[in-house]
Design a protein around this motif. Structure first.
Motif: not given
Length: 291
Positions: A89-95, A167-174
């Motif tokens: 479920i992708p965020s509606k705003k870039k997050s 997939y989330a990327g290196k800058k993602a907060n997990i």
């Protein structure tokens, strides 16, 4: 000739996926310590041989879920040269916030998707990913679930998690959350995420017992446990608390007067009052850590 070219292209694509994944993980400060699957998840899977554990799980009530938030199936490469499936479920705003949701021993069924969408609606901007550790298999009976959990290859599950991190990327907060078997993998995913791990919630899953591994954890942990069960018992929880303290990490937990899987609405033994309180705790925990 065309068949040979197709095979060659597939091999090149697979090798490229592994190369770029490894290049990504090599930049993580905790990459070396976190690739080895834990005995905690393997020991939880061994519960499938315990008839009492199997019988404790009531078969899920019939349920069909239709997403109202744009949930969609995705696939992504994994470092073992394969691909994994997930429900996003992708965020509606870039997050840059990603919540990894881990299913119970039943597999990624509609009940888990509904719980994931509930988190999505109640949290600020966040991308929610339900990881599929069973590669598409979903159990509807206890016997099927037991076989699938026991047959889960720990290395494959770790590859699925690592692929999702990439997939989330290196800058993602997990952030991670999971129930039952997924509770165990919620903690393992936080370990695998290294410095990107910002929050971890375990619902009655087997905790990590290796203090040296716990020392690499980059986040505190919220634990939701059931006092009436004999597997992830209060004694196991107390040991986990002691190990976290020894590792210099923070564990906040509550042992509810309920049975295993009490937070699962599809379980005929669902304890709504306890589940509601546990969800409120989880929501508060995540909101305070999501920026």
């Amino acid at each position: 000739m065309l068949k040979m070219l197709s095979i060659a292209a597939s091999l090149i694509l697979g090798a490229a996926s592994v190369f770029f994944y490894n290049q990504y993980r090599s930049e993580s400060a905790n990459a070396v310590c976190c690739h080895v699957p834990s005995s905690a998840t393997a020991s939880f899977a061994a519960f499938a041989s315990d008839r009492d554990f199997v019988n404790k799980h009531e078969e899920p009530l019939p349920f069909t879920f239709v997403s109202q938030a744009g949930g969609q199936e995705i696939s992504y490469p994994t470092p073992d040269g394969k691909t994994a499936k997930a429900w996003l479920i992708p965020s509606k705003k870039k997050s840059k916030n990603y919540l990894f949701v881990f299913h119970e021993w039943w597999g990624l069924n509609d009940h888990i998707k509904a719980e994931a969408e509930k988190f999505y609606k109640d949290l600020p901007d966040v991308n929610v990913i339900c990881l599929d550790l069973y590669d598409g298999l979903v159990a509807t009976t206890r016997e099927e679930a037991g076989k699938q959990m026991q047959g889960l290859k720990q290395e494959r599950a770790a590859a699925i998690v690592n692929g999702a991190i990439a997939y989330a990327g290196k800058k993602a907060n997990i952030f991670t959350v999971g129930w039952c078997m997924g509770g165990s993998w919620s903690l393992q995913a936080a370990l695998l995420a290294g410095n990107q791990a910002k929050g971890c919630i375990i619902y009655y899953g087997m905790p990590e017992k290796n203090v040296e591994r716990l020392k690499t954890l980059n986040t505190d942990v919220l634990g939701i446990f059931a006092g009436q069960e004999q597997w992830i018992s209060p004694k196991v929880v107390e040991e986990f608390d002691a190990n976290m303290k020894q590792a210099g990490k923070k564990l906040t937990y509550k042992i509810f007067d309920a049975d295993h899987a009490f937070a699962n609405p599809s379980n005929p033994k669902y304890a709504k009052e306890a589940a509601d309180e546990a969800y409120a705790m989880s929501l508060d925990y995540l909101k305070k850590r999501m920026k």
